[in-house]
Structure formats: structure tokens, C-alpha cells
Scaffold this active site. Sequence first.
Site, PDB file in Angstrom:
ATOM      1  N   LYS A  26     -11.225 -18.314   7.831  1.00  0.00           N
ATOM      2  CA  LYS A  26     -12.666 -18.042   7.292  1.00  0.00           C
ATOM      3  C   LYS A  26     -13.560 -17.633   8.408  1.00  0.00           C
ATOM      4  O   LYS A  26     -14.221 -16.628   8.086  1.00  0.00           O
ATOM      5  CB  LYS A  26     -12.964 -19.156   6.395  1.00  0.00           C
ATOM      6  CG  LYS A  26     -14.161 -18.688   5.741  1.00  0.00           C
ATOM      7  CD  LYS A  26     -14.742 -19.510   4.597  1.00  0.00           C
ATOM      8  CE  LYS A  26     -15.953 -19.084   3.883  1.00  0.00           C
ATOM      9  NZ  LYS A  26     -16.465 -19.960   2.583  1.00  0.00           N
ATOM     10  N   HIS A  50      25.395   3.642  -4.087  1.00  0.00           N
ATOM     11  CA  HIS A  50      24.197   3.607  -5.053  1.00  0.00           C
ATOM     12  C   HIS A  50      24.175   2.188  -5.983  1.00  0.00           C
ATOM     13  O   HIS A  50      23.828   2.153  -7.104  1.00  0.00           O
ATOM     14  CB  HIS A  50      24.016   4.734  -5.934  1.00  0.00           C
ATOM     15  CG  HIS A  50      23.640   5.917  -5.108  1.00  0.00           C
ATOM     16  ND1 HIS A  50      23.960   7.185  -5.508  1.00  0.00           N
ATOM     17  CD2 HIS A  50      23.575   6.102  -3.788  1.00  0.00           C
ATOM     18  CE1 HIS A  50      23.822   8.115  -4.411  1.00  0.00           C
ATOM     19  NE2 HIS A  50      23.483   7.536  -3.557  1.00  0.00           N
TER      20      HIS A  50
END
Length: 530
Positions: free
Chosen positions: A149, A289
Site C-alpha cells: 500500500k 482441435h
Amino acid sequence: MPAAPDFPPAPDQVIVRRALLSVSDKTGLVEAARTLAALGVELVSTGGTRKAIADAGLPVKDIADLTGFPEMMDGRVKTLHPLVHGGLLGVRDAPEHKAAMELHGIGAIDLVYVNLYPFEQTVAAGADFDTCVENIDIGGPAMIRSAAKNHGYVAVCTDPADMAEVLAELADGGATSLVLRRRLAARAYGRTATYDASIASWFAHELGEFAPARFSIGGQLAQTMRYGENPHQAAAFYRFPNPPVGVATATQLQGKELSYNNINDTDAAFELIAEFDPAVGPACAIIKHANPCGLATGATMLEAYQRALACDPTSAFGGIVALNGRLDAATAAQLLEVFTEVVIAPAADDDAVALFRKKKNVRLLVTGGLPDPSVPGRTFKSVSGGFLTQTRDTAHLTPADLKVVTRRAPTEEEVADMLFAFTVAKHVKSNAIVYARAGQTLGIGAGQMNRKDSARIAALRAADFGLDLKGSACASEAFFPFPDGLIQAADAGCTAIIQPGGSIGDQAVIDAADERGLAMVFTGVRVFRH
């Protein structure tokens, strides 16, 4: 919400004068501490970290000397103190913060190096509930979040790679840049978020809650990619903590970097091949695929590959090959005659690896084993604005699970063929039809909008490659709503049908099977795959 205070802008450069180090993973710790000490940085540390630094002959202050309080409650309380968090959160150029720090004797901390108690590793090791709870870090995440922070003034590191970046920057003037501190802060919040997600998921699992009110997914970046499914899409690959054996844990022995589509298809191939126990015999799956275009067993791995390839050699071009056992040189030699994107196997002989090195672009992955298809887990699918999650499809059928619904019962050979075909159909995109005989797929119809078309396409593929469907078994992953799909399969030569059943049209389908002398069984289990 708190209003943003009128703080002065954060400086670009912050000289590091004091560092707080508290790590579980001590990789590179002594070297980092030695570099910091040589730069004149005061070192403050805790417990085993402090001991490791002191044992290396380096000056280090115990956290208790900073706070005036000893570690207590079995180490649960040691860094949760205003003299620690004030030193992390204080905005040094803000008059009110500066005055508070001077009034209370709070010294600034410019660098934090904290990695967390090994909670994920403890869970993976199968530790009991109480041991897992004790490995939930409290002070570490608090310090990381405080430092992140206040990144305008504090650099925060959560692993050795972060620390290496900081040390490289400190080598040129002993200061950290705001750009680096912001980058480290973002990583730090990602680490604590992933850590908390692991804890929350573990608790939910222990309590038997599949769908808690809040659910978080935590992953660690494994690879950024050149693009996603298409060149205009960005993509990255993340690993879950403690992933099971599979693509996420595989070692790439050679070949180009894996693409988004490679990983997706290779995962599909390996999940399918894991259904076939190597103790029963070699098996090979070929995927294109994300759909199987051939799967077969054989007396040898080479034979399994040849039989899988025979199902659809056209689609195998540019496909993925998965083996349920060791890749040998004979199989590798034939494999390399067909353009293949990826080969994945539990292991590979040295001679096979040497052959692959002659094809530098082909990716070869080894996993060290096979996943257990019966182990529960979760799957995820993104949707716009959220995600779906469900348990893994662990459905597994035995002959005892089959209900004969026709006048003719299947032979033992037909039962084996039906179970084989249904196992493959479980991994084919719906609507799915699979023809098989003697441990070999003969035709696969995938992803059609109706079942009749899937049956027709599967038969056409078999015909294209000279595979006779006479006497084959046909698997449908969901029920036949009408007789037309079954009739299509029967006309193609199939003599046994396996399907879930459960349609309002079941009797009409059974009647059509009886008229054609087919044996048909219901499983009561649907295995859709979308």
C-alpha cells in the site's frame, strides 16, 4: 469510503536504509543479506531468518529489539506491532505521518522481503487439519499488504526473483525507483490474493462446501504467449497451486514454445489417454482441435499409434499425440513421419528424444505419470461477466453398469467395444458418435447439432480411410431422441449400441434396434462435453 488524503507526490528514488526480512523459503537469503549489509542497510529479521543471517556472520537486529516485545503465542505474534506497521505505512513526506513517527519513535522500513508460510505445500503433503491451520500465515500477509500500500516509499519482495530485481537496482546508487516499487506492489497483492484463495478453497473443501458464497481462483503465471486462439487475442497460461499430473506439470524436453491452442489441445489429449490404464496395455490418442481423431490400443506403443493414425490420418496432420506409456524409438520414428505439433507421454527413451532433436520444432513433453481419471476436481468455464464451475467428469463404466434393453444381448466382445467407444465419446465434443472395434476407433463424429449427422459423418470418415464398420460398436454420449441416428449407425454396419437412455422416445429407438437385430445397452450416464 476513506477520502484520498492530500499527500505529496511519492519520490522517484528512495534510498534503502533499513530492510525487514522474514522468509520461509530461504533460497538466496544469505547472499541477499550480504549484499544489503555491504550497502550499509540495517537488517531486521525474525526467528529462523534472523538465525540464518546471523550464522553467516552478518549483523542483524531481532524484531523483538525493534518492538520491545518478544515473540509469543508459539510465534503467532511477533510482527503485528505499531513499530513495524508504522514503519511500513508511514508516508514520510506527509507532515502528520512524519510527526507521528517522530513522536512514537517509529523508524522507517524501506524494504520488505517476506515469503509466506508454506500453506499450499502443507496441504499438498496431506497434513492434518490443525497442521494446515498452523501454516496459515498472518503476520506475513499483513506486512506485505502494508508495504505494498505504501509502495511510494517501500519496496516489497515476495520471492527470490523480486529480491534479485531490487538488488540489481540498488547496485546503482542504493535506491529503488517508483516504477519498480509499483511493479512489486502489484505482484505482492497478487501473491496474497492467491494465498488467501488457496486457504478459502481448502476450507470450503474441508467443510464440504462446493459452492461457497464467495469463490476465488488463484494461479501463478507459467507462461505469457505470443497470442491466444487467434493472433489478435492476448493470452497467458497460469498454474494452480499443487496441480495434478498433466500439462501444467509437464517438462518440455524440446520444441517451440507451447501456444494457447497447443496447451488446450494437449490437455484434452492427456485427459483422454489417462482413461486407459498402462497396466492393461499401450494406448495412443491423436487429438485435433480438442477432439479425438483417433484412439487405439495395441500390443506395443508403435502398434497403438499406427491403429490410432489409421482412423483419420488426414486430421492427424498438425495434431497432438498422447501416449499412456513410455515413448520408444520405434514409435518416435514413425510419429515424426507425420507433422505433429505436440507429443505428450509419461516418459521417453533417450533414443526417442535423440530422434526428436532432429525435428527441432516438434514439442515433446514428459509428465512422469498419468492423472487418475477417478480423482474429483473442478473445471472452469468463463462466461461474460463471470464463470461456471463444476466437478470433473469422473464417470467410469463397467459391464455391471450396462442395462440390456434389446431382445439380443451383446457378446463379450461387443461389451468391450461398447465400453471402449463410450470412454472415447466422453472426450468428444457433443453431439458425439464413436464407432469402434477391437480397441480401435473407426469413425468419430463430433460437435454436430444433431445426432444423426454425427453418426453419418463418423461413418463417412471410416469409409474415407477404408475402415469397415461391419460388426463395430457405436457409442452415443447422450440419448438418441429419435430412431434416425440409430438407423444411420445400423446401416453403416454397427451391431451394438451403447447410450445413456432416458428419452421419451426410448421405446421407438429400442424397437428400431430390435428390427435390425442390434444389441443395445443403456448406461444411465450422460457424458456431454461442450
